[in-house]
Design a protein around this motif. Structure first.
Motif, PDB file in Angstrom:
ATOM      1  N   MET A   1      77.458  -5.545  11.588  1.00 31.72           N
ATOM      2  CA  MET A   1      78.851  -5.574  11.276  1.00 31.72           C
ATOM      3  C   MET A   1      78.984  -4.031  11.241  1.00 31.72           C
ATOM      4  O   MET A   1      78.617  -3.113  10.635  1.00 31.72           O
ATOM      5  CB  MET A   1      78.939  -6.116   9.649  1.00 31.72           C
ATOM      6  CG  MET A   1      80.319  -6.046   9.255  1.00 31.72           C
ATOM      7  SD  MET A   1      81.688  -6.966  10.065  1.00 31.72           S
ATOM      8  CE  MET A   1      80.885  -8.551   9.695  1.00 31.72           C
ATOM      9  N   ASN A   2      80.287  -3.979  12.018  1.00 30.12           N
ATOM     10  CA  ASN A   2      80.847  -2.408  12.219  1.00 30.12           C
ATOM     11  C   ASN A   2      81.638  -1.977  10.862  1.00 30.12           C
ATOM     12  O   ASN A   2      81.970  -2.906  10.059  1.00 30.12           O
ATOM     13  CB  ASN A   2      81.783  -2.229  13.529  1.00 30.12           C
ATOM     14  CG  ASN A   2      80.806  -2.509  14.741  1.00 30.12           C
ATOM     15  OD1 ASN A   2      79.893  -1.913  14.680  1.00 30.12           O
ATOM     16  ND2 ASN A   2      81.402  -3.114  15.534  1.00 30.12           N
ATOM     17  N   LEU A   3      81.574  -0.803  10.801  1.00 28.22           N
ATOM     18  CA  LEU A   3      82.653  -0.234   9.747  1.00 28.22           C
ATOM     19  C   LEU A   3      83.672   0.559  10.390  1.00 28.22           C
ATOM     20  O   LEU A   3      83.618   1.588  10.946  1.00 28.22           O
ATOM     21  CB  LEU A   3      81.814   0.892   8.819  1.00 28.22           C
ATOM     22  CG  LEU A   3      82.294   1.500   7.656  1.00 28.22           C
ATOM     23  CD1 LEU A   3      81.253   1.817   6.818  1.00 28.22           C
ATOM     24  CD2 LEU A   3      83.307   2.457   7.885  1.00 28.22           C
ATOM     25  N   VAL A   4      84.960   0.253  10.144  1.00 28.58           N
ATOM     26  CA  VAL A   4      85.955   0.756  10.993  1.00 28.58           C
ATOM     27  C   VAL A   4      87.081   1.587  10.048  1.00 28.58           C
ATOM     28  O   VAL A   4      87.144   0.936   8.931  1.00 28.58           O
ATOM     29  CB  VAL A   4      86.794  -0.453  11.378  1.00 28.58           C
ATOM     30  CG1 VAL A   4      87.862   0.279  12.366  1.00 28.58           C
ATOM     31  CG2 VAL A   4      86.113  -1.103  12.575  1.00 28.58           C
ATOM     32  N   LEU A   5      87.307   3.005  10.437  1.00 28.54           N
ATOM     33  CA  LEU A   5      88.180   3.665   9.420  1.00 28.54           C
ATOM     34  C   LEU A   5      89.500   3.841  10.084  1.00 28.54           C
ATOM     35  O   LEU A   5      89.682   3.985  11.385  1.00 28.54           O
ATOM     36  CB  LEU A   5      87.428   5.039   9.564  1.00 28.54           C
ATOM     37  CG  LEU A   5      86.054   5.229   8.892  1.00 28.54           C
ATOM     38  CD1 LEU A   5      85.508   6.507   8.890  1.00 28.54           C
ATOM     39  CD2 LEU A   5      86.170   4.668   7.246  1.00 28.54           C
ATOM     40  N   ILE A   6      90.343   3.538   9.390  1.00 33.04           N
ATOM     41  CA  ILE A   6      92.046   3.477   9.847  1.00 33.04           C
ATOM     42  C   ILE A   6      92.515   4.487   9.044  1.00 33.04           C
ATOM     43  O   ILE A   6      92.225   4.622   7.686  1.00 33.04           O
ATOM     44  CB  ILE A   6      92.788   2.158   9.877  1.00 33.04           C
ATOM     45  CG1 ILE A   6      92.595   1.482   8.754  1.00 33.04           C
ATOM     46  CG2 ILE A   6      91.883   1.525  10.992  1.00 33.04           C
ATOM     47  CD1 ILE A   6      93.770   0.312   8.760  1.00 33.04           C
ATOM     48  N   GLY A   7      93.583   5.013   9.117  1.00 31.63           N
ATOM     49  CA  GLY A   7      94.593   5.816   8.347  1.00 31.63           C
ATOM     50  C   GLY A   7      95.528   6.817   9.242  1.00 31.63           C
ATOM     51  O   GLY A   7      95.202   7.020  10.531  1.00 31.63           O
ATOM     52  N   MET A   8      96.214   7.368   8.396  1.00 32.55           N
ATOM     53  CA  MET A   8      97.065   8.507   9.114  1.00 32.55           C
ATOM     54  C   MET A   8      96.321   9.796   9.747  1.00 32.55           C
ATOM     55  O   MET A   8      95.337  10.052   9.541  1.00 32.55           O
ATOM     56  CB  MET A   8      97.993   9.067   8.042  1.00 32.55           C
ATOM     57  CG  MET A   8      99.090   8.286   7.430  1.00 32.55           C
ATOM     58  SD  MET A   8     100.484   8.122   8.524  1.00 32.55           S
ATOM     59  CE  MET A   8     101.118   9.691   8.752  1.00 32.55           C
ATOM     60  N   PRO A   9      97.161  10.118  10.917  1.00 34.87           N
ATOM     61  CA  PRO A   9      96.580  11.354  11.496  1.00 34.87           C
ATOM     62  C   PRO A   9      96.361  12.327  10.629  1.00 34.87           C
ATOM     63  O   PRO A   9      97.378  12.492   9.709  1.00 34.87           O
ATOM     64  CB  PRO A   9      97.791  11.980  12.484  1.00 34.87           C
ATOM     65  CG  PRO A   9      98.579  10.658  12.772  1.00 34.87           C
ATOM     66  CD  PRO A   9      98.507   9.934  11.223  1.00 34.87           C
ATOM     67  N   GLY A  10      95.322  12.855  10.231  1.00 31.47           N
ATOM     68  CA  GLY A  10      94.882  14.008   9.401  1.00 31.47           C
ATOM     69  C   GLY A  10      94.392  13.487   8.142  1.00 31.47           C
ATOM     70  O   GLY A  10      94.274  14.257   7.162  1.00 31.47           O
ATOM     71  N   SER A  11      93.974  12.191   7.908  1.00 29.16           N
ATOM     72  CA  SER A  11      93.654  11.659   6.902  1.00 29.16           C
ATOM     73  C   SER A  11      92.197  11.990   6.633  1.00 29.16           C
ATOM     74  O   SER A  11      91.357  11.732   5.606  1.00 29.16           O
ATOM     75  CB  SER A  11      93.797  10.252   6.498  1.00 29.16           C
ATOM     76  OG  SER A  11      93.073   9.433   7.437  1.00 29.16           O
ATOM     77  N   GLY A  12      91.565  12.244   7.745  1.00 28.37           N
ATOM     78  CA  GLY A  12      89.876  12.643   7.746  1.00 28.37           C
ATOM     79  C   GLY A  12      89.054  11.569   8.169  1.00 28.37           C
ATOM     80  O   GLY A  12      88.033  11.614   7.688  1.00 28.37           O
ATOM     81  N   LYS A  13      89.569  10.479   9.063  1.00 26.07           N
ATOM     82  CA  LYS A  13      88.745   9.690   9.480  1.00 26.07           C
ATOM     83  C   LYS A  13      87.628  10.219  10.096  1.00 26.07           C
ATOM     84  O   LYS A  13      86.546   9.680   9.869  1.00 26.07           O
ATOM     85  CB  LYS A  13      89.568   8.689  10.310  1.00 26.07           C
ATOM     86  CG  LYS A  13      90.800   8.155   9.697  1.00 26.07           C
ATOM     87  CD  LYS A  13      91.756   7.167  10.592  1.00 26.07           C
ATOM     88  CE  LYS A  13      92.106   7.947  11.643  1.00 26.07           C
ATOM     89  NZ  LYS A  13      93.217   8.835  11.501  1.00 26.07           N
ATOM     90  N   SER A  14      87.720  10.996  11.034  1.00 31.48           N
ATOM     91  CA  SER A  14      86.585  11.848  11.905  1.00 31.48           C
ATOM     92  C   SER A  14      85.574  12.269  10.910  1.00 31.48           C
ATOM     93  O   SER A  14      84.438  12.194  11.041  1.00 31.48           O
ATOM     94  CB  SER A  14      87.234  12.571  12.962  1.00 31.48           C
ATOM     95  OG  SER A  14      87.908  12.009  13.900  1.00 31.48           O
ATOM     96  N   THR A  15      85.989  13.157   9.994  1.00 33.40           N
ATOM     97  CA  THR A  15      85.242  13.685   9.136  1.00 33.40           C
ATOM     98  C   THR A  15      84.516  12.723   8.357  1.00 33.40           C
ATOM     99  O   THR A  15      83.114  13.142   8.042  1.00 33.40           O
ATOM    100  CB  THR A  15      85.929  14.801   8.216  1.00 33.40           C
ATOM    101  OG1 THR A  15      86.579  15.741   9.004  1.00 33.40           O
ATOM    102  CG2 THR A  15      84.877  15.532   7.153  1.00 33.40           C
ATOM    103  N   VAL A  16      85.064  11.871   7.681  1.00 29.19           N
ATOM    104  CA  VAL A  16      84.590  10.650   6.739  1.00 29.19           C
ATOM    105  C   VAL A  16      83.526  10.158   7.561  1.00 29.19           C
ATOM    106  O   VAL A  16      82.467   9.714   7.242  1.00 29.19           O
ATOM    107  CB  VAL A  16      85.484   9.949   6.180  1.00 29.19           C
ATOM    108  CG1 VAL A  16      84.931   8.597   5.538  1.00 29.19           C
ATOM    109  CG2 VAL A  16      86.369  10.853   5.047  1.00 29.19           C
ATOM    110  N   GLY A  17      83.909   9.723   8.982  1.00 30.00           N
ATOM    111  CA  GLY A  17      83.127   9.042   9.602  1.00 30.00           C
ATOM    112  C   GLY A  17      81.699   9.459  10.137  1.00 30.00           C
ATOM    113  O   GLY A  17      80.686   8.928  10.080  1.00 30.00           O
TER     114      GLY A  17
END
Length: 166
Positions: A1-17
């Motif tokens: 099962m994948n874990l998918v991060l969505i959110g506003m630009p600048g919400s930190g998805k890449s960093t949290v990922g």
């Protein structure tokens, strides 16, 4: 099962990922990076040369490709939710986590590399208004009221582990 991060630009998805990838010992893919690799240019360059519609087509291809992976953290671009087929593909193989970061916190950061925002904070407010209902619609989990990426990642990791237990 994948874990998918969505959110506003600048919400930190890449960093949290990146943090989640380390915490959960899972590979990380970023759909924006996939688009850039396939195009051979940056997203701002792609927007300038081909426009938003062509970018969205490439983003859909990246979403489909990412959805075919397994046991992977997938950080998405802020507009991934604009195409229902993207979210159908990603939710078929993953749990969707919305990093609902306060708009005021996002506004305080540099968005020069984001073609739909740039230097204009009003553009970010408009995007938020246009997209918030879609983020809420597609999210299986909403992560709000976290001040740091580490705090958000810890919350997401706990929810992911709980959801994936047999």
């Amino acid at each position: 099962m994948n874990l998918v991060l969505i959110g506003m630009p600048g919400s930190g998805k890449s960093t949290v990922g990146k943090i989640l990838s380390r915490m959960l010992c899972m590979p990380l893919v970023d759909t924006d990076a996939m688009v850039e690799a396939a195009a051979g240019e940056t997203i701002p360059e792609l927007f300038a040369r081909e426009g938003e519609a062509a970018f969205r087509d490439r983003e859909t291809a990246a979403a489909r490709q990412a959805a075919e992976l397994d046991n992977t953290v997938i950080a998405t671009g802020g507009g991934i939710i604009l195409q229902p087929e993207n979210m159908a593909a990603l939710s078929a193989t993953g749990l969707i986590f919305f990093r609902d970061r306060a708009l005021e916190d996002i506004l305080g950061e540099d968005h020069m590399g984001r073609p739909l925002v740039g230097k204009d904070p009003d553009k970010l407010r408009i995007l938020y208004t246009q997209r918030i209902e879609l983020y809420q619609k597609y999210a299986q989990y909403t992560i709000s009221h976290t001040k740091t990426a580490e705090e958000a990642a810890a919350r997401i990791a706990a929810l992911y582990r709980e959801a994936c237990q047999p």
